[in-house]
Motif scaffolding. Structure first.
Motif, PDB file in Angstrom:
ATOM      1  N   PRO A   1      -3.319   9.477 -12.778  1.00 25.13           N
ATOM      2  CA  PRO A   1      -3.202   8.750 -11.510  1.00 25.13           C
ATOM      3  C   PRO A   1      -1.812   8.130 -11.392  1.00 25.13           C
ATOM      4  O   PRO A   1      -1.180   7.804 -12.403  1.00 25.13           O
ATOM      5  CB  PRO A   1      -4.276   7.659 -11.604  1.00 25.13           C
ATOM      6  CG  PRO A   1      -4.873   7.724 -12.953  1.00 25.13           C
ATOM      7  CD  PRO A   1      -4.308   8.900 -13.674  1.00 25.13           C
ATOM      8  N   SER A   2      -1.363   7.940 -10.167  1.00 29.02           N
ATOM      9  CA  SER A   2       0.001   7.449  -9.945  1.00 29.02           C
ATOM     10  C   SER A   2       0.162   5.967 -10.245  1.00 29.02           C
ATOM     11  O   SER A   2       1.275   5.449 -10.191  1.00 29.02           O
ATOM     12  CB  SER A   2       0.450   7.744  -8.516  1.00 29.02           C
ATOM     13  OG  SER A   2      -0.356   7.041  -7.598  1.00 29.02           O
ATOM     14  N   ASP A   3      -0.923   5.277 -10.567  1.00 30.35           N
ATOM     15  CA  ASP A   3      -0.788   3.866 -10.930  1.00 30.35           C
ATOM     16  C   ASP A   3      -1.090   3.610 -12.406  1.00 30.35           C
ATOM     17  O   ASP A   3      -1.230   2.470 -12.821  1.00 30.35           O
ATOM     18  CB  ASP A   3      -1.659   2.978 -10.039  1.00 30.35           C
ATOM     19  CG  ASP A   3      -3.138   3.301 -10.119  1.00 30.35           C
ATOM     20  OD1 ASP A   3      -3.525   4.267 -10.813  1.00 30.35           O
ATOM     21  OD2 ASP A   3      -3.921   2.578  -9.469  1.00 30.35           O
TER      22      ASP A   3
ATOM     23  N   ASP B   1      -0.634  -5.432  -9.130  1.00 29.96           N
ATOM     24  CA  ASP B   1      -1.096  -5.647  -7.757  1.00 29.96           C
ATOM     25  C   ASP B   1      -1.079  -7.134  -7.408  1.00 29.96           C
ATOM     26  O   ASP B   1      -0.802  -7.496  -6.263  1.00 29.96           O
ATOM     27  CB  ASP B   1      -2.508  -5.086  -7.580  1.00 29.96           C
ATOM     28  CG  ASP B   1      -2.512  -3.564  -7.534  1.00 29.96           C
ATOM     29  OD1 ASP B   1      -1.619  -2.973  -6.894  1.00 29.96           O
ATOM     30  OD2 ASP B   1      -3.413  -2.952  -8.139  1.00 29.96           O
TER      31      ASP B   1
ATOM     32  N   ARG C   1       6.502  10.781 -13.180  1.00 30.95           N
ATOM     33  CA  ARG C   1       6.648  11.586 -11.973  1.00 30.95           C
ATOM     34  C   ARG C   1       7.840  12.507 -12.154  1.00 30.95           C
ATOM     35  O   ARG C   1       8.905  12.111 -12.618  1.00 30.95           O
ATOM     36  CB  ARG C   1       6.764  10.734 -10.716  1.00 30.95           C
ATOM     37  CG  ARG C   1       8.015   9.880 -10.603  1.00 30.95           C
ATOM     38  CD  ARG C   1       7.995   9.072  -9.313  1.00 30.95           C
ATOM     39  NE  ARG C   1       9.123   8.163  -9.217  1.00 30.95           N
ATOM     40  CZ  ARG C   1       9.217   7.187  -8.332  1.00 30.95           C
ATOM     41  NH1 ARG C   1       8.253   6.985  -7.458  1.00 30.95           N
ATOM     42  NH2 ARG C   1      10.289   6.412  -8.311  1.00 30.95           N
TER      43      ARG C   1
ATOM     44  N   ALA D   1       0.832  -1.211   0.000  1.00 34.15           N
ATOM     45  CA  ALA D   1       0.000   0.000   0.000  1.00 34.15           C
ATOM     46  C   ALA D   1       0.866   1.260   0.000  1.00 34.15           C
ATOM     47  O   ALA D   1       0.508   2.269  -0.611  1.00 34.15           O
ATOM     48  CB  ALA D   1      -0.945   0.001   1.203  1.00 34.15           C
TER      49      ALA D   1
ATOM     50  N   ARG E   1       3.304   1.008  -3.757  1.00 33.40           N
ATOM     51  CA  ARG E   1       2.646   0.987  -5.072  1.00 33.40           C
ATOM     52  C   ARG E   1       2.283   2.379  -5.551  1.00 33.40           C
ATOM     53  O   ARG E   1       2.046   2.582  -6.729  1.00 33.40           O
ATOM     54  CB  ARG E   1       1.421   0.080  -5.070  1.00 33.40           C
ATOM     55  CG  ARG E   1       0.162   0.720  -4.505  1.00 33.40           C
ATOM     56  CD  ARG E   1      -1.089  -0.112  -4.666  1.00 33.40           C
ATOM     57  NE  ARG E   1      -1.478  -0.430  -6.005  1.00 33.40           N
ATOM     58  CZ  ARG E   1      -2.151   0.381  -6.825  1.00 33.40           C
ATOM     59  NH1 ARG E   1      -2.505   1.590  -6.433  1.00 33.40           N
ATOM     60  NH2 ARG E   1      -2.471  -0.020  -8.047  1.00 33.40           N
ATOM     61  N   ASP E   2       2.219   3.355  -4.647  1.00 33.62           N
ATOM     62  CA  ASP E   2       1.931   4.738  -5.049  1.00 33.62           C
ATOM     63  C   ASP E   2       3.197   5.319  -5.674  1.00 33.62           C
ATOM     64  O   ASP E   2       4.121   5.713  -4.969  1.00 33.62           O
ATOM     65  CB  ASP E   2       1.492   5.553  -3.841  1.00 33.62           C
ATOM     66  CG  ASP E   2       1.165   6.998  -4.184  1.00 33.62           C
ATOM     67  OD1 ASP E   2       1.292   7.401  -5.373  1.00 33.62           O
ATOM     68  OD2 ASP E   2       0.786   7.741  -3.264  1.00 33.62           O
TER      69      ASP E   2
ATOM     70  N   ASN F   1       3.832   8.017  -6.830  1.00 31.58           N
ATOM     71  CA  ASN F   1       4.093   9.403  -6.449  1.00 31.58           C
ATOM     72  C   ASN F   1       4.220   9.562  -4.933  1.00 31.58           C
ATOM     73  O   ASN F   1       4.345  10.671  -4.438  1.00 31.58           O
ATOM     74  CB  ASN F   1       2.981  10.316  -6.979  1.00 31.58           C
ATOM     75  CG  ASN F   1       3.381  11.772  -6.976  1.00 31.58           C
ATOM     76  OD1 ASN F   1       4.498  12.109  -7.347  1.00 31.58           O
ATOM     77  ND2 ASN F   1       2.482  12.620  -6.546  1.00 31.58           N
ATOM     78  N   GLY F   2       4.204   8.478  -4.193  1.00 33.06           N
ATOM     79  CA  GLY F   2       4.206   8.556  -2.738  1.00 33.06           C
ATOM     80  C   GLY F   2       5.569   8.687  -2.096  1.00 33.06           C
ATOM     81  O   GLY F   2       5.666   8.919  -0.898  1.00 33.06           O
TER      82      GLY F   2
END
Length: 147
Positions: free
Chosen positions: A44-46, A71, A52, A19, A22-23, A25-26
């Motif tokens: 979206p980042s996925d 995933d 990015r 969790a 997988r982002d 951009n996180g």
């Protein structure tokens, strides 16, 4: 062509670690060298192919593209598009696996790239230590991974 690999066991369930990772951009919320990050064009980042753009703490800007994300397999791959560091043809892969002994996670982070002649060791150390090892150490400290 240098190949840099770091792998470790994280004391958190693989779903929780996935969790976080997988982002695409996180990483600005956990990696100590990333100051700010955005996904271009508002994607979206996925979304496979999203880019990015991020600024590092030293002010350098980089662009990376998400090449694959699963995933089901808890994997993703990305490449460097622009960087002030002379890493060419850089492609990285992240893979997570459950470790059933203690409900932990196995994290494998690998990158391959070319460099100017004579800089292979220097730049492999930079990627392995400053990017991968420091990133792994920072993720270990995240409160959302605490049991």
């Amino acid at each position: 062509m240098p190949r840099v690999v770091r792998s470790t066991i994280i004391d958190a369930p693989v779903e929780r670690l996935w969790a976080v990772l997988r982002d695409f951009n996180g990483h600005e919320s956990w990696h100590p060298i990333v100051a700010k990050s955005t996904i271009e064009r508002g994607y979206p980042s996925d979304k496979i192919g999203c880019i990015r753009r991020f600024t590092m703490q030293d002010g350098a800007e980089l662009r990376e593209q998400l090449l694959a994300l699963s995933d089901l397999e808890m994997t993703f791959s990305y490449c460097l598009l622009e960087t002030p560091i002379p890493l060419f043809n850089y492609v990285a892969h992240v893979r997570l696996l459950p470790v059933t002994d203690g409900n932990r996670s196995f994290w494998h982070w690998e990158g391959r790239f070319t460099t100017p002649a004579g800089r292979e060791t220097e730049l492999a150390d930079l990627v392995g230590n400053e990017v991968y090892s420091n990133g792994i150490a920072a993720v270990r400290q995240l409160p959302e991974l605490a049991s």
